[in-house]
Each structure stands twice: as structure tokens, then as C-alpha cells.
Design an enzyme around this catalytic site. Sequence first.
Site, PDB file in Angstrom:
ATOM      1  N   LYS A  13     -42.639  17.008  -8.816  1.00  0.00           N
ATOM      2  CA  LYS A  13     -43.169  15.463  -8.522  1.00  0.00           C
ATOM      3  C   LYS A  13     -44.580  15.084  -8.164  1.00  0.00           C
ATOM      4  O   LYS A  13     -45.373  14.164  -8.720  1.00  0.00           O
ATOM      5  CB  LYS A  13     -42.157  14.804  -7.462  1.00  0.00           C
ATOM      6  CG  LYS A  13     -40.842  14.842  -7.857  1.00  0.00           C
ATOM      7  CD  LYS A  13     -39.922  14.091  -7.015  1.00  0.00           C
ATOM      8  CE  LYS A  13     -38.511  13.926  -7.188  1.00  0.00           C
ATOM      9  NZ  LYS A  13     -37.679  13.430  -6.032  1.00  0.00           N
ATOM     10  N   ASP A  69     -36.852   8.490  -5.185  1.00  0.00           N
ATOM     11  CA  ASP A  69     -35.527   9.180  -5.329  1.00  0.00           C
ATOM     12  C   ASP A  69     -34.954   9.042  -6.780  1.00  0.00           C
ATOM     13  O   ASP A  69     -35.203   7.952  -7.441  1.00  0.00           O
ATOM     14  CB  ASP A  69     -34.462   8.631  -4.390  1.00  0.00           C
ATOM     15  CG  ASP A  69     -33.355  10.044  -4.107  1.00  0.00           C
ATOM     16  OD1 ASP A  69     -33.769  11.065  -4.112  1.00  0.00           O
ATOM     17  OD2 ASP A  69     -32.386   9.399  -4.096  1.00  0.00           O
TER      18      ASP A  69
HETATM   19  P1  IMP Z   1     -34.463  14.049  -5.977  1.00  0.00           P
HETATM   20  O1  IMP Z   1     -35.038  12.818  -6.528  1.00  0.00           O
HETATM   21  O2  IMP Z   1     -35.435  14.931  -5.155  1.00  0.00           O
HETATM   22  O3  IMP Z   1     -33.194  13.864  -5.232  1.00  0.00           O
HETATM   23  O4  IMP Z   1     -34.235  14.880  -7.511  1.00  0.00           O
HETATM   24  C1  IMP Z   1     -32.941  14.681  -7.927  1.00  0.00           C
HETATM   25  C2  IMP Z   1     -32.805  15.694  -9.066  1.00  0.00           C
HETATM   26  O5  IMP Z   1     -32.961  15.119  -9.977  1.00  0.00           O
HETATM   27  C3  IMP Z   1     -33.142  17.022  -8.861  1.00  0.00           C
HETATM   28  O6  IMP Z   1     -32.316  17.994  -9.193  1.00  0.00           O
HETATM   29  C4  IMP Z   1     -34.448  16.907  -9.913  1.00  0.00           C
HETATM   30  O7  IMP Z   1     -34.655  18.245 -10.317  1.00  0.00           O
HETATM   31  C5  IMP Z   1     -33.938  16.087 -11.054  1.00  0.00           C
HETATM   32  N1  IMP Z   1     -34.982  15.210 -11.334  1.00  0.00           N
HETATM   33  C6  IMP Z   1     -35.535  14.468 -10.673  1.00  0.00           C
HETATM   34  N2  IMP Z   1     -36.625  13.973 -11.457  1.00  0.00           N
HETATM   35  C7  IMP Z   1     -36.583  14.734 -12.708  1.00  0.00           C
HETATM   36  C8  IMP Z   1     -37.082  14.638 -13.887  1.00  0.00           C
HETATM   37  O8  IMP Z   1     -38.255  13.889 -14.228  1.00  0.00           O
HETATM   38  N3  IMP Z   1     -36.760  15.385 -14.706  1.00  0.00           N
HETATM   39  C9  IMP Z   1     -35.644  16.132 -14.975  1.00  0.00           C
HETATM   40  N4  IMP Z   1     -34.924  16.104 -13.697  1.00  0.00           N
HETATM   41  C10 IMP Z   1     -35.284  15.477 -12.443  1.00  0.00           C
END
Ligand code: IMP
Length: 192
Positions: A13, A69
Site C-alpha cells: 500500500k 481499509d
Molecule cells: P486491509 O485493508 O489491510 O485490511 O487489506 C484487506 C485485504 O485485501 C488484504 O488481504 C489485502 O491483501 C487485500 N487487498 C487490499 N488492497 C488490495 C489490492 O489493491 N489488490 C488486491 N488485494 C488487495
Amino acid sequence: MHTLIFATNNRNKVAEIQSLVGPNFEIIPLKEAGIEIDIPEPHDQLEANALEKAMTIFKMTNQACFSEDTGLEIAALDGAPGVKSARYAGENSNAQANIDLVLSKMTGIENRSAQFRTVICLIWKNQTYYFEGICKGQILTTMQGENGFGYDPIFIPDGASKSFANMTMDEKNQFSHRKKAMTQLFEFLGTL
Ligand code: IMP
């Protein structure tokens, strides 16, 4: 120049968001701010988790900060994995296990519509602001590509000819939920 702490430990990110920053903004990842904590994501809404992350860091630093998120919302799975995207296959699951579970649940399902939804929470001068970015697309039947992270190998955005994981970061930015949410944040700060 606006300086903002980005409340995340996710290197992918940070890289994506650093690729979007123009000359008027400085984004400081937690590591560079000297903060090493695991930020909890205990809620069942993206907005609440984003607020929790940003507020945790704001209380520690008293500086302008934001968090994001993101969830993958699949129509045929009633919006799952959604807010549980990071731990869909279990508390300590990894991207591969999460993808395997999605693909197995989607076996034989024709409606493969899905969207990534990013919610950004900004804390600026003691006020809280939210920005949202959505990227609509389809869930592939097999993994395609090596780039990106998370569910990128099984997601193809509408209007694209290849999966997120087959795109360069610049190509992903032309479609991405995160880019759309960040653009709103930059526009908002640009008006101050
Ligand atoms: P969090 O926002 O850190 O809770 O991430 C949520 C989940 O979604 C994680 O497993 C990330 O790997 C996935 N994720 C978040 N953004 C992306 C993206 O841009 N592409 C693919 N997976 C994503």
C-alpha cells in the site's frame, strides 16, 4: 506542502500510494515515523477500521494522518470477503490461502462480478474525513500474473484486458480503488 502520516504497515500500500504523490504532499509511512505497532482492525465495517487505525496513530503523534481499509466485495458471495479480506481463510492466512478459498467458493458460479472498495479516513486539524474509491470488475477462474499483492491475480477490472497482477503499478493506477480514494483526498487537501 502537506505532510501526512500514513497509518499502515503494508509495504504494498505504501508503494502504491507513494507512486501517486505529487510535489505538494509528503506521505510518511509508519516505519519512517519511527512507529512500530500492529494496528487493530476489529470492526465489521471498512469505515470503522479506517477510523480506528487513523485515530490510533493520531493519538500517538498528534499529527495529521490517514489510514485506509480495503475489501474485495464479491456479489455472488453476498459481499464477502469484504472487511475480512485479509483473513478470509483464517486469522493467520496468507494471500494464496485467501485466493484458494475464493476460487473454491466461486467454482461453477457464473456471476463473477466483484469490486474492490477502499475507504480512507483522514484526521486533519482534529476533524475526521472519509473518502471512498471503488473499482468494479470480475473474479477470474484461475490466477493470472505475478505483480501486485493480495487478490490481484484473480481480479480483472471492467474495461481492462488483463488482471491487476499482470499490470504495472501505473497501469493498475488507471483503474484502482486506492487511486480513486487518494485522488479525492489530494483534491480535498488541495482546496484548503
Ligand atoms: P486491509 O485493508 O489491510 O485490511 O487489506 C484487506 C485485504 O485485501 C488484504 O488481504 C489485502 O491483501 C487485500 N487487498 C487490499 N488492497 C488490495 C489490492 O489493491 N489488490 C488486491 N488485494 C488487495
